[in-house]
Design a protein around this motif. Structure first.
Motif, PDB file in Angstrom:
ATOM      1  N   ARG A  64      -6.442 -21.932 -14.425  1.00  0.00           N
ATOM      2  CA  ARG A  64      -6.039 -22.627 -15.647  1.00  0.00           C
ATOM      3  C   ARG A  64      -7.232 -22.698 -16.588  1.00  0.00           C
ATOM      4  O   ARG A  64      -8.342 -22.989 -16.168  1.00  0.00           O
ATOM      5  CB  ARG A  64      -5.564 -24.039 -15.312  1.00  0.00           C
ATOM      6  CG  ARG A  64      -4.303 -24.039 -14.496  1.00  0.00           C
ATOM      7  CD  ARG A  64      -4.071 -25.429 -13.894  1.00  0.00           C
ATOM      8  NE  ARG A  64      -2.990 -25.428 -12.950  1.00  0.00           N
ATOM      9  CZ  ARG A  64      -3.113 -25.100 -11.670  1.00  0.00           C
ATOM     10  NH1 ARG A  64      -4.263 -24.749 -11.184  1.00  0.00           N
ATOM     11  NH2 ARG A  64      -2.077 -25.134 -10.879  1.00  0.00           N
ATOM     12  N   THR A  66      -9.992 -23.989 -19.129  1.00  0.00           N
ATOM     13  CA  THR A  66     -10.705 -25.233 -19.431  1.00  0.00           C
ATOM     14  C   THR A  66     -11.283 -25.073 -20.831  1.00  0.00           C
ATOM     15  O   THR A  66     -11.920 -24.064 -21.126  1.00  0.00           O
ATOM     16  CB  THR A  66     -11.833 -25.480 -18.415  1.00  0.00           C
ATOM     17  OG1 THR A  66     -11.255 -25.528 -17.110  1.00  0.00           O
ATOM     18  CG2 THR A  66     -12.556 -26.782 -18.701  1.00  0.00           C
ATOM     19  N   LEU A 129     -12.899 -20.225 -18.856  1.00  0.00           N
ATOM     20  CA  LEU A 129     -13.583 -21.168 -19.744  1.00  0.00           C
ATOM     21  C   LEU A 129     -13.500 -20.717 -21.205  1.00  0.00           C
ATOM     22  O   LEU A 129     -13.924 -19.604 -21.546  1.00  0.00           O
ATOM     23  CB  LEU A 129     -15.049 -21.294 -19.335  1.00  0.00           C
ATOM     24  CG  LEU A 129     -15.314 -21.526 -17.842  1.00  0.00           C
ATOM     25  CD1 LEU A 129     -16.801 -21.451 -17.551  1.00  0.00           C
ATOM     26  CD2 LEU A 129     -14.719 -22.844 -17.408  1.00  0.00           C
TER      27      LEU A 129
END
Length: 169
Positions: A64, A66, A129
């Motif tokens: 996922r 960030t 990221l």
């Protein structure tokens, strides 16, 4: 699930399987698979020996994202169900547990023992990221960090010998 007596009341086998396909709120699907079994033995009245094992497997769990905002402004609200992950960042996790427990009365004494071995393999781990995310949703950078093969293992056990003592008789 099942529970099956073997050789009368002295032996038994129980276990089960589990299948779950999870829909993530941020989009995407994760597959969960579980299995476990226990073999029980009652060698004599009041005694019990259990041997067991199980696994928990996870597949299709993409990293996922960030978000790291640019400055003090918050990044934009994200719509639910929109999967921003890369399909090649699937994390795979394999968890196993095996062990045994024994409860054995020995005359006025009681012997209790347990031995447990648990381990976890994560052959692929990723972090996604986004850096410098502005309020309009643009990102200055996107970095995906890959880590190869994490392995954790734990072996534990306990042995107890106990007896009740009568005092003041």
């Amino acid at each position: 699930e099942f529970k099956l007596p073997l050789a009368g009341e002295r032996w038994g086998l129980s276990g089960g399987l589990g299948f779950r396909n999870g829909e993530r709120t941020e989009g995407g699907r994760t597959l969960y698979r579980t299995a476990g079994a226990t073999l029980s033995w009652q060698p004599y009245a009041g005694a019990e020996v259990l041997l067991f094992g199980g696994s928990f497997l996870t597949r299709g769990d993409e990293a996922r994202p960030t978000f790291f905002p640019a400055g003090t402004a918050l990044p934009p609200r994200l719509k639910r169900g929109v999967d921003l992950s890369q399909p090649w960042t699937q994390r795979k996790t394999n968890n196993w547990l095996v062990g045994g427990v024994a409860r054995l009365p020995l005359g006025r004494w009681r012997l209790q023992a347990g031995l447990f071995d648990a381990w976890k393999d994560s052959p692929t781990i990723f972090a996604d990221l986004f850096g410098g995310v502005t309020p309009d949703g643009r990102a200055a950078s996107r970095t995906i960090v890959a880590e190869a093969g994490a392995h954790d293992r734990s072996l534990s056990g306990e042995l107890r010998l106990s007896r009740d003592f009568v005092t003041g008789a």
